[in-house]
Motif scaffolding. Sequence first.
Motif, mmCIF file in Angstrom:
data_model
loop_
_atom_site.group_PDB
_atom_site.id
_atom_site.type_symbol
_atom_site.label_atom_id
_atom_site.label_comp_id
_atom_site.label_asym_id
_atom_site.label_seq_id
_atom_site.Cartn_x
_atom_site.Cartn_y
_atom_site.Cartn_z
ATOM 1 N N LEU A 298 0.823 -1.203 0.000
ATOM 2 C CA LEU A 298 0.000 0.000 0.000
ATOM 3 C C LEU A 298 0.865 1.264 0.000
ATOM 4 C CD1 LEU A 298 -2.896 -0.955 2.447
ATOM 5 C CD2 LEU A 298 -2.963 -0.796 -0.050
ATOM 6 N N LEU A 299 1.939 1.240 0.772
ATOM 7 C CA LEU A 299 2.850 2.383 0.782
ATOM 8 C C LEU A 299 3.594 2.484 -0.547
ATOM 9 C CD1 LEU A 299 4.406 2.336 4.368
ATOM 10 C CD2 LEU A 299 2.727 3.940 3.442
ATOM 11 N N TRP A 300 3.952 1.335 -1.112
ATOM 12 C CA TRP A 300 4.678 1.361 -2.389
ATOM 13 C C TRP A 300 3.845 2.004 -3.489
ATOM 14 C CZ3 TRP A 300 8.843 1.698 -4.971
ATOM 15 C CH2 TRP A 300 8.861 1.426 -6.346
ATOM 16 N N ARG A 301 2.551 1.785 -3.479
ATOM 17 C CA ARG A 301 1.697 2.390 -4.510
ATOM 18 C C ARG A 301 1.827 3.910 -4.508
ATOM 19 N NH1 ARG A 301 -3.945 -0.088 -6.161
ATOM 20 N NH2 ARG A 301 -3.313 -2.219 -6.679
ATOM 21 N N LEU A 302 1.904 4.493 -3.315
ATOM 22 C CA LEU A 302 2.077 5.941 -3.227
ATOM 23 C C LEU A 302 3.495 6.349 -3.588
ATOM 24 C CD1 LEU A 302 0.170 6.605 0.123
ATOM 25 C CD2 LEU A 302 -0.629 7.163 -2.183
ATOM 26 N N HIS A 303 4.457 5.570 -3.126
ATOM 27 C CA HIS A 303 5.865 5.914 -3.345
ATOM 28 C C HIS A 303 6.288 5.697 -4.795
ATOM 29 C CE1 HIS A 303 9.969 6.719 -2.392
ATOM 30 N NE2 HIS A 303 10.382 5.474 -2.523
ATOM 31 N N PRO B 70 6.788 0.057 -17.193
ATOM 32 C CA PRO B 70 7.352 1.009 -18.153
ATOM 33 C C PRO B 70 6.331 2.011 -18.669
ATOM 34 C CG PRO B 70 7.056 -1.129 -19.187
ATOM 35 C CD PRO B 70 6.800 -1.323 -17.719
ATOM 36 N N ASP B 71 5.036 1.681 -18.526
ATOM 37 C CA ASP B 71 3.976 2.564 -18.999
ATOM 38 C C ASP B 71 3.357 3.364 -17.857
ATOM 39 O OD1 ASP B 71 2.879 0.402 -17.713
ATOM 40 O OD2 ASP B 71 1.251 0.083 -19.149
ATOM 41 N N TYR B 72 4.089 3.545 -16.774
ATOM 42 C CA TYR B 72 3.547 4.291 -15.645
ATOM 43 C C TYR B 72 3.132 5.679 -16.117
ATOM 44 C CZ TYR B 72 2.895 5.417 -10.704
ATOM 45 O OH TYR B 72 2.343 5.725 -9.483
ATOM 46 N N PRO B 73 1.984 6.182 -15.681
ATOM 47 C CA PRO B 73 1.497 7.486 -16.174
ATOM 48 C C PRO B 73 2.516 8.603 -15.974
ATOM 49 C CG PRO B 73 -0.203 6.392 -14.896
ATOM 50 C CD PRO B 73 1.038 5.579 -14.733
ATOM 51 N N VAL B 74 2.539 9.531 -16.912
ATOM 52 C CA VAL B 74 3.470 10.650 -16.856
ATOM 53 C C VAL B 74 2.779 11.928 -16.392
ATOM 54 C CG1 VAL B 74 4.988 12.123 -18.231
ATOM 55 C CG2 VAL B 74 4.964 9.652 -18.624
ATOM 56 N N ALA B 75 1.523 12.118 -16.741
ATOM 57 C CA ALA B 75 0.806 13.351 -16.419
ATOM 58 C C ALA B 75 0.541 13.452 -14.920
ATOM 59 C CB ALA B 75 -0.510 13.414 -17.185
ATOM 60 N N TYR B 76 0.509 14.671 -14.424
ATOM 61 C CA TYR B 76 0.406 14.918 -12.982
ATOM 62 C C TYR B 76 -0.866 14.314 -12.379
ATOM 63 C CZ TYR B 76 0.014 17.379 -8.531
ATOM 64 O OH TYR B 76 -0.125 17.674 -7.201
ATOM 65 N N LEU B 77 -2.021 14.653 -12.909
ATOM 66 C CA LEU B 77 -3.274 14.168 -12.327
ATOM 67 C C LEU B 77 -3.395 12.651 -12.424
ATOM 68 C CD1 LEU B 77 -5.815 16.907 -13.515
ATOM 69 C CD2 LEU B 77 -4.745 16.642 -11.259
ATOM 70 N N GLN B 78 -2.894 12.086 -13.509
ATOM 71 C CA GLN B 78 -2.911 10.621 -13.639
ATOM 72 C C GLN B 78 -2.021 9.974 -12.583
ATOM 73 O OE1 GLN B 78 -1.783 10.155 -17.779
ATOM 74 N NE2 GLN B 78 -3.905 9.773 -18.381
ATOM 75 N N LEU C 233 -1.445 11.193 -9.605
ATOM 76 C CA LEU C 233 -2.146 11.279 -8.325
ATOM 77 C C LEU C 233 -3.178 10.157 -8.183
ATOM 78 C CD1 LEU C 233 -2.820 15.094 -7.730
ATOM 79 C CD2 LEU C 233 -0.844 13.703 -7.075
ATOM 80 N N ALA C 234 -3.798 9.771 -9.293
ATOM 81 C CA ALA C 234 -4.844 8.754 -9.257
ATOM 82 C C ALA C 234 -4.303 7.332 -9.326
ATOM 83 C CB ALA C 234 -5.824 8.982 -10.412
ATOM 84 N N GLU C 235 -3.107 7.158 -9.880
ATOM 85 C CA GLU C 235 -2.575 5.818 -10.145
ATOM 86 C C GLU C 235 -2.527 4.911 -8.916
ATOM 87 O OE1 GLU C 235 -1.088 2.670 -12.421
ATOM 88 O OE2 GLU C 235 -2.132 4.522 -12.939
ATOM 89 N N PRO C 236 -2.138 5.395 -7.720
ATOM 90 C CA PRO C 236 -2.082 4.478 -6.569
ATOM 91 C C PRO C 236 -3.415 3.864 -6.193
ATOM 92 C CG PRO C 236 -0.851 6.486 -6.115
ATOM 93 C CD PRO C 236 -1.612 6.723 -7.388
ATOM 94 N N PHE C 237 -4.509 4.436 -6.679
ATOM 95 C CA PHE C 237 -5.832 3.970 -6.283
ATOM 96 C C PHE C 237 -6.506 3.135 -7.365
ATOM 97 C CE2 PHE C 237 -4.833 8.069 -4.330
ATOM 98 C CZ PHE C 237 -4.789 7.662 -2.996
ATOM 99 N N ARG C 238 -5.775 2.829 -8.438
ATOM 100 C CA ARG C 238 -6.306 1.927 -9.457
ATOM 101 C C ARG C 238 -6.369 0.516 -8.895
ATOM 102 N NH1 ARG C 238 -3.162 1.891 -14.809
ATOM 103 N NH2 ARG C 238 -4.791 0.381 -15.222
#
Length: 296
Positions: free
Chosen positions: A127-132, A258-266, A268-273
């Motif tokens: 869970l922490l890794w998702r944010l980090h 390798p396809d981790y989102p680049v845009a800022y808002l994406q 912020l949302a990525e850890p909660f996918r």
Amino acid sequence: MRSLYAPVFFFGFIGGAVVLVSAGLPGWLPVLLLAAIALSQASEVLLPYRPAWNHGQGDGLRDTAHALINETLNVLSVAAIPLVATWLPSAHLWPGDWPLGLQLLLAIIFADVGITLVHYASHRWPLLWRLHAVHHSVKRMYGFNGLMKHPLHQLLEALGGTLPLLLCGLPQEVAVLLAFSIAIQLLLQHSNVDMRIGPLRHVFAWAPLHRLHHLKYGTTGDVNFALFFSGWDRLLGTALHLPHYPLADDDLGIGDRPDYPVAYLQQLAEPFRNEPNVHPAAPLPLVLRLALVEQT
């Protein structure tokens, strides 16, 4: 220049901040931080570790957004200290009669322990890794993206580093200097300057050590967690120094994302996918494998 850059940058800007606060001029600290960012960027152009890392990858606006939001949150957090102190129990243990520079050193040491342990846990708990992971998604290192973190993860690190200090009665002026010092250290840790730190690597966790923490090859980068002082990694058994391995342009990032989102808002949302797209782990290059074997 390569040998002097890190110590002059670190002690020069932090020392300048202590002088400003001692003179009752904390309002000039944002100007001093902007000067540090400008010097960091200019030095990366003049003395780059990897010239390719000086070229943007569509990440400039994103990193600026991260920095502005996170530094604004830092300012608001420091400004809220008097309010927090009214309801937070304090042991009144803080040595407020010490010189300001020594108070800052004490605050840095204790904050470094808490922040390092939160960082270490962020590579162990999913869970922490998702944010980090937002921070680790960078594929090049330059000073400014040291300020790139998910706001929630920054909050957790801040709590780990400063809550014990606040319980001891940390003064607001020392908290201001601590926040400034962390920003300076992040600029140095993620710098693309080809700095040579020599024996200082045994004390300070600057870029030549921290770059290895951003290696994209599975758990190879689970090393050099410390923010300020590299001694904590020796205690944790996570210290790594590879003097004979120059990082390649594409060594950084998250190998299985390798396809981790680049845009800022994406980001912020990525850890909660619910189901992130996980790819096969990036294979460890032979040269790096041999360097790791030689080091052990």
